[in-house]
Design a protein around this motif. Structure first.
Motif, short mmCIF file in Angstrom:
data_model
loop_
_atom_site.label_atom_id
_atom_site.label_comp_id
_atom_site.label_asym_id
_atom_site.label_seq_id
_atom_site.Cartn_x
_atom_site.Cartn_y
_atom_site.Cartn_z
N UNK A 1 -0.22 -16.14 -24.57
CA UNK A 1 0.81 -15.99 -23.55
C UNK A 1 2.17 -16.40 -24.07
N UNK A 2 2.20 -17.29 -25.07
CA UNK A 2 3.46 -17.73 -25.66
C UNK A 2 3.85 -16.89 -26.86
N UNK A 3 3.21 -15.72 -27.05
CA UNK A 3 3.48 -14.81 -28.17
C UNK A 3 3.17 -15.48 -29.52
N UNK A 4 2.11 -16.26 -29.53
CA UNK A 4 1.67 -16.91 -30.76
C UNK A 4 0.34 -16.29 -31.17
N UNK A 5 0.23 -15.90 -32.44
CA UNK A 5 -1.04 -15.36 -32.93
C UNK A 5 -1.96 -16.52 -33.25
N UNK A 6 -3.06 -16.60 -32.55
CA UNK A 6 -4.00 -17.72 -32.71
C UNK A 6 -5.19 -17.31 -33.54
N UNK A 7 -5.49 -18.10 -34.53
CA UNK A 7 -6.68 -17.90 -35.37
C UNK A 7 -7.63 -19.06 -35.08
N UNK A 8 -8.63 -18.77 -34.27
CA UNK A 8 -9.54 -19.81 -33.79
C UNK A 8 -10.88 -19.67 -34.48
N UNK A 9 -11.33 -20.74 -35.10
CA UNK A 9 -12.61 -20.72 -35.80
C UNK A 9 -13.32 -22.05 -35.53
N UNK A 10 -14.19 -22.04 -34.54
CA UNK A 10 -14.90 -23.25 -34.14
C UNK A 10 -16.37 -23.11 -34.54
N UNK A 11 -16.83 -23.97 -35.46
CA UNK A 11 -18.19 -23.88 -36.00
C UNK A 11 -18.85 -25.25 -35.95
N UNK A 12 -19.04 -25.77 -34.76
CA UNK A 12 -19.56 -27.15 -34.62
C UNK A 12 -20.95 -27.22 -34.02
N UNK A 13 -21.38 -26.15 -33.39
CA UNK A 13 -22.66 -26.23 -32.71
C UNK A 13 -22.59 -27.16 -31.51
N UNK A 14 -23.73 -27.72 -31.15
CA UNK A 14 -23.80 -28.60 -30.00
C UNK A 14 -23.37 -30.00 -30.40
N UNK A 15 -22.47 -30.60 -29.61
CA UNK A 15 -21.92 -31.91 -29.92
C UNK A 15 -22.30 -32.93 -28.86
N UNK A 16 -22.30 -34.17 -29.27
CA UNK A 16 -22.47 -35.26 -28.31
C UNK A 16 -21.32 -35.20 -27.30
N UNK A 17 -21.57 -35.43 -26.00
CA UNK A 17 -20.50 -35.32 -25.00
C UNK A 17 -19.26 -36.15 -25.31
N UNK A 18 -19.46 -37.37 -25.84
CA UNK A 18 -18.30 -38.21 -26.15
C UNK A 18 -17.47 -37.58 -27.26
N UNK A 19 -18.13 -37.12 -28.31
CA UNK A 19 -17.42 -36.48 -29.42
C UNK A 19 -16.79 -35.17 -28.96
#
Length: 368
Positions: free
Chosen positions: A235-253
């Motif tokens: 929405x802010x005209x920013x090209x976002x490169x998102x790469x999230x490879x964490x799997x399932x995490x502990x809720x606190x983390x």
């Protein structure tokens, strides 16, 4: 008991009156020494009180002899209360040893010698013990009040920190989407309607966040925040490169990483002319790392580094330090600004397996 010992000898009124006055004086000094404020007396004042009590303890022996009994007990307690420990207990022992020696020399029977010695010993210990117990009770009450004040302060800090971390991002997103709707409403009304719906969703999320802050409970997801960040950056005209490879995490983390992502995106939108933003998260052994990088540096006055930073970066440091993680922020050699945070897969206070939070091999990748 001392007054009764003197009465047994059938003294005259003057002698009995003097005896009562001296006994009251001895215990009057003892009450002053046993008071809570006496521990804060100067050394000179303590010495004066001990000297006065010693005079009131030993001088009456001249008139009353062995009938003065075990009046050394209060003085023994005062020695324990006023002198340093390395001097107090030896002085106490010498004073107690004086009791049988004097009474034997004065011709008292063996049963009286034993009685006076035991009575003096116990009197000193009981007065000392009750005084210290009273001091400890006052300390416990003072500590309880201090803990209550600290709890209130910590809650205020938590409230301020959560408001900063949550609402800063949401309000920035509302502003950006509002500006986007304003630009589109004249040329692409259909797209403007879509963005309006997205704006309302962000506003509702901000309201929900406020309620969560008030209740003290907040559980966030890194994956969900990554999707939200992608939408806001677009929405802010920013090209976002998102790469999230964490799997399932502990809720606190998961929550602290999501908070870091939200804070990083908020600062990127507020303080830089960013055009391309990279968001990467992955698990490296027993550590989860999240890195945000943008193509244009922040304004000089707003640069967050490892040495300086605003409340947002300090909040992140506090959060990650509490779970054994860390934060690194600053300009890279190529001039790009980066924010990197890391945390253990399992927080130190949790064994992970008992709660069933086993990192999986599943990965989520989204590129815009």
């Amino acid at each position: 008991m001392t007054v009764l010992n003197v009465v047994r000898t059938e003294p005259d009124t003057k002698q009995l009156t003097i005896c009562v006055i001296l006994v009251v004086a001895v215990f009057g000094v003892q009450v002053a020494i046993s008071s809570g404020g006496a521990r804060r007396w100067s050394a000179r004042r303590k010495a004066t009180a001990l000297l006065l009590q010693a005079v009131l303890t030993f001088a009456p022996i001249v008139w009353f002899g062995t009938n003065w009994g075990s009046m050394e007990g209060p003085l023994a307690a005062s020695l324990l209360l006023t002198l340093p420990a390395r001097y107090a207990w030896p002085s106490y022992g010498l004073l107690i040893a004086f009791i049988p020696v004097y009474n034997v020399l004065a011709g008292a029977s063996i049963d009286l010698v034993l009685y006076f010695t035991i009575a003096g010993t116990l009197t000193g210990l009981v007065i000392y013990g009750l005084t210290r117990l009273t001091d400890l009770v006052h300390e416990v009450h003072a500590t309880r009040e201090e803990l209550a004040r600290m709890a209130v302060t910590q809650e205020r800090l938590r409230f301020a920190r959560d408001l900063h971390d949550l609402l800063g991002y949401s309000l920035s997103a509302v502003t950006l989407k509002g500006e986007l709707v304003q630009r589109l409403i004249g040329t692409r009304p259909d797209k403007a309607c879509e963005e309006t719906a997205s704006l309302l969703q962000v506003a509702r999320q901000a309201l929900a966040d406020v309620r969560l802050v008030s209740s003290g409970y907040r559980d966030m997801s890194l994956s969900a925040e990554a999707e939200s960040a992608e939408s806001v950056l677009t929405a802010a005209d920013v090209r976002a490169e998102v790469n999230v490879m964490c799997g399932r995490l502990h809720p606190v983390v998961d929550t602290v990483l999501a908070t870091a992502l939200r804070e990083g995106v908020t600062n990127i939108l507020r303080h830089s002319g960013v055009r391309v933003c990279s968001i990467k998260a992955e698990t490296d052994g027993e550590t989860v790392r999240l890195c945000l990088t943008n193509d244009q540096p922040h304004e000089k006055r707003d640069v967050l580094s490892a040495r300086t930073g605003g409340s947002g970066l300090e909040n992140l440091r506090s959060r990650f330090t509490s779970i054994g993680g860390g934060v690194s922020a600053g300009l890279q050699v190529d001039g790009q600004f980066h924010l990197e945070v890391w945390a253990p897969v399992r927080p130190p206070s949790d064994d992970g397996e008992s709660l069933g939070f086993e990192p999986s091999g599943s990965e989520r990748t989204a590129v815009a």
